[in-house]
Design a protein around this motif. Sequence first.
Motif: not given
Ligand code: GLN
Length: 272
Positions: A83, A177-178, A181, A201
């Motif tokens: 991302r 960046n684990p 969510l 995620l």
């Molecule tokens: N940024 C991602 C998203 O919003 C999630 C990535 C993560 O969990 N590290 O889908």
Amino acid sequence: MVISDFIQMLQNAGIPDACFDFRCMLEQITGNKYSVQLSASQEQQLLTMIQRRISGEPLQYILGEWEFYGLRIFVGEGVLIPRPETELLVDTVLDWCKAHPVGHIIDLCTGSGCIALALKKHLPDVLVSAVDISETALHYARKNAEYHHLPVTFYHADVTDKDFIAQFRNLDIIVSNPPYLTVQEMAELQTEVQHEPALALYGGSAPDGTYFYQNITSGWQSSLSSGGMLAYEIGWQQSRPVTEILTSHAFHSVRVIQDYEHRDRIVSGQKN
Ligand code: GLN
């Protein structure tokens, strides 16, 4: 078929950036975003890609690659797509390295390897290690490292495994960046994100999705040098709990950085 017919197909299916997506696919097949003459086999390939896109598959998986920090990163089913906001995490680490001597950085939950590879590219003299639990992710990470001739050491492990962690000492930076969510966010994923691995995620069953921040901070704390930096990407509502996790584990100078949408995105701190 003419070019506008292909774009129309995507538009009719409600694909928001139909023209952009189409040009990317066209370039992938012909080497030129603006090709107008297509062979029968190229038309067929395009139709297959368009069908996949219409079915909700992310453009990045269809192309098999995406750009991150100026690097071509190969991706596909089973690995998180890099991302743009994650580039801020790389910036945070690179900024730190301008002012501090750094010998060894570890990237936890590396996925496609994008963070580790961007760091290695800009810090060629630093030892960069990277860890992931997913064999599929590591397959892409190794492929990306090989493609860019960037020597990163990859480990297949659970980042919360105490025995695994014990082999690391005197790390200068831990970056991660684990998965973060929440249960609720997992239930509301957009179609494209549903194609990405839940393993990358889902931040655990606690309502705030902070399982990995808790466990990485407590588990890796003693592997970090005194004065070393811990830097996380976070979900936009997690700055408060993650800041608390860092301060309660003897980190100081805890900072929150916002992304391009003015949402909290990075938390970093220095070990006492
Ligand atoms: N940024 C991602 C998203 O919003 C999630 C990535 C993560 O969990 N590290 O889908």
